[in-house]
Scaffold this motif. Structure first.
Motif, PDB file in Angstrom:
ATOM      1  N   GLY A 127       0.796  -1.229   0.000  1.00 32.49           N
ATOM      2  CA  GLY A 127       0.000   0.000   0.000  1.00 32.49           C
ATOM      3  C   GLY A 127       0.822   1.270   0.000  1.00 32.49           C
ATOM      4  O   GLY A 127       0.299   2.344   0.327  1.00 32.49           O
ATOM      5  N   PHE A 128       2.095   1.193  -0.388  1.00 36.81           N
ATOM      6  CA  PHE A 128       2.974   2.365  -0.378  1.00 36.81           C
ATOM      7  C   PHE A 128       3.028   3.087  -1.717  1.00 36.81           C
ATOM      8  O   PHE A 128       3.353   4.272  -1.770  1.00 36.81           O
ATOM      9  CB  PHE A 128       4.402   1.969   0.009  1.00 36.81           C
ATOM     10  N   VAL A 129       2.762   2.382  -2.807  1.00 36.91           N
ATOM     11  CA  VAL A 129       2.914   2.926  -4.156  1.00 36.91           C
ATOM     12  C   VAL A 129       1.699   2.539  -4.987  1.00 36.91           C
ATOM     13  O   VAL A 129       1.142   1.448  -4.813  1.00 36.91           O
ATOM     14  CB  VAL A 129       4.203   2.389  -4.830  1.00 36.91           C
ATOM     15  N   GLU A 130       1.321   3.428  -5.879  1.00 37.57           N
ATOM     16  CA  GLU A 130       0.275   3.130  -6.866  1.00 37.57           C
ATOM     17  C   GLU A 130       0.880   3.277  -8.258  1.00 37.57           C
ATOM     18  O   GLU A 130       1.698   4.164  -8.491  1.00 37.57           O
ATOM     19  CB  GLU A 130      -0.899   4.107  -6.729  1.00 37.57           C
ATOM     20  N   LEU A 167       3.433   7.871  -4.807  1.00 39.90           N
ATOM     21  CA  LEU A 167       3.356   7.402  -3.429  1.00 39.90           C
ATOM     22  C   LEU A 167       1.931   7.556  -2.926  1.00 39.90           C
ATOM     23  O   LEU A 167       1.259   8.536  -3.227  1.00 39.90           O
ATOM     24  CB  LEU A 167       4.286   8.229  -2.532  1.00 39.90           C
ATOM     25  N   THR A 168       1.486   6.585  -2.167  1.00 38.02           N
ATOM     26  CA  THR A 168       0.197   6.685  -1.493  1.00 38.02           C
ATOM     27  C   THR A 168       0.400   7.500  -0.214  1.00 38.02           C
ATOM     28  O   THR A 168       1.553   7.755   0.191  1.00 38.02           O
ATOM     29  CB  THR A 168      -0.325   5.290  -1.113  1.00 38.02           C
ATOM     30  N   PRO A 169      -0.671   7.890   0.459  1.00 39.25           N
ATOM     31  CA  PRO A 169      -0.489   8.554   1.757  1.00 39.25           C
ATOM     32  C   PRO A 169       0.337   7.704   2.730  1.00 39.25           C
ATOM     33  O   PRO A 169       1.192   8.231   3.452  1.00 39.25           O
ATOM     34  CB  PRO A 169      -1.927   8.753   2.250  1.00 39.25           C
ATOM     35  N   GLU A 170       0.118   6.379   2.718  1.00 38.70           N
ATOM     36  CA  GLU A 170       0.909   5.496   3.589  1.00 38.70           C
ATOM     37  C   GLU A 170       2.379   5.507   3.168  1.00 38.70           C
ATOM     38  O   GLU A 170       3.285   5.496   4.009  1.00 38.70           O
ATOM     39  CB  GLU A 170       0.361   4.067   3.544  1.00 38.70           C
TER      40      GLU A 170
END
Length: 154
Positions: free
Chosen positions: A82-85, A100-103
């Motif tokens: 859940g770190f990258v999209e 980058l995701t918010p996480e």
């Protein structure tokens, strides 16, 4: 006498810089391992933050210094955490854009804080003038290495 005891001169400078880089990464790896991050995960996140959202996978691979297929496997892991999209590039459907995701941003913030603390500690014996002189030499060296790489690709 070992290479570690030798005076740094033209014959040992590049070797010693490489050794210093490896040792620095070992220090970082040890710090990040306790946070559940490996070299394979924290470095791409940090580079993606430097490059900015919307960078292409191939640009991230070049920044990290790995081949595209190896990066794809790492990105699969970072996406799963859940770190990258990833998204398709509208201009070139074969290319993938990263963000980058918010996480992922939270992780990068922790990485940067750790790096800053370690850098402050390791560089504390040196004056700002010392750092500026070393930075200037490194910048010039990076330029000449870049020139040599371009000449080698002709």
């Amino acid at each position: 006498m070992t290479i570690f005891d030798a005076t740094i001169d033209r014959s040992t400078l590049m070797y010693r810089l490489g050794l210093l880089t490896r040792r620095w990464r070992q220090i970082l790896d040890a710090q990040f391992q306790s946070a559940g991050l490996t070299d394979a995960t924290w470095r791409p996140l940090l580079h993606l933050d430097f490059l900015g959202d919307g960078c292409r996978q191939k640009d991230l691979a070049a920044a990290v210094g790995i081949e595209g297929p190896s990066l794809v496997r790492l990105l699969d892991t970072l996406v799963a955490k859940g770190f990258v999209e990833r998204s398709e590039d509208a201009a070139d459907r074969r290319a993938k854009l990263l963000r980058l995701t918010p996480e992922g941003r939270e992780v990068v913030t922790r990485i940067r804080a750790t790096v800053t603390t370690l850098e402050d500690d390791l560089l504390s014996p040196f004056s700002d003038d010392d750092i500026a002189r070393v930075a200037e030499v490194i910048g010039r060296l990076e330029s000449t290495v870049g020139d040599a790489r371009r000449r080698g690709k002709r």
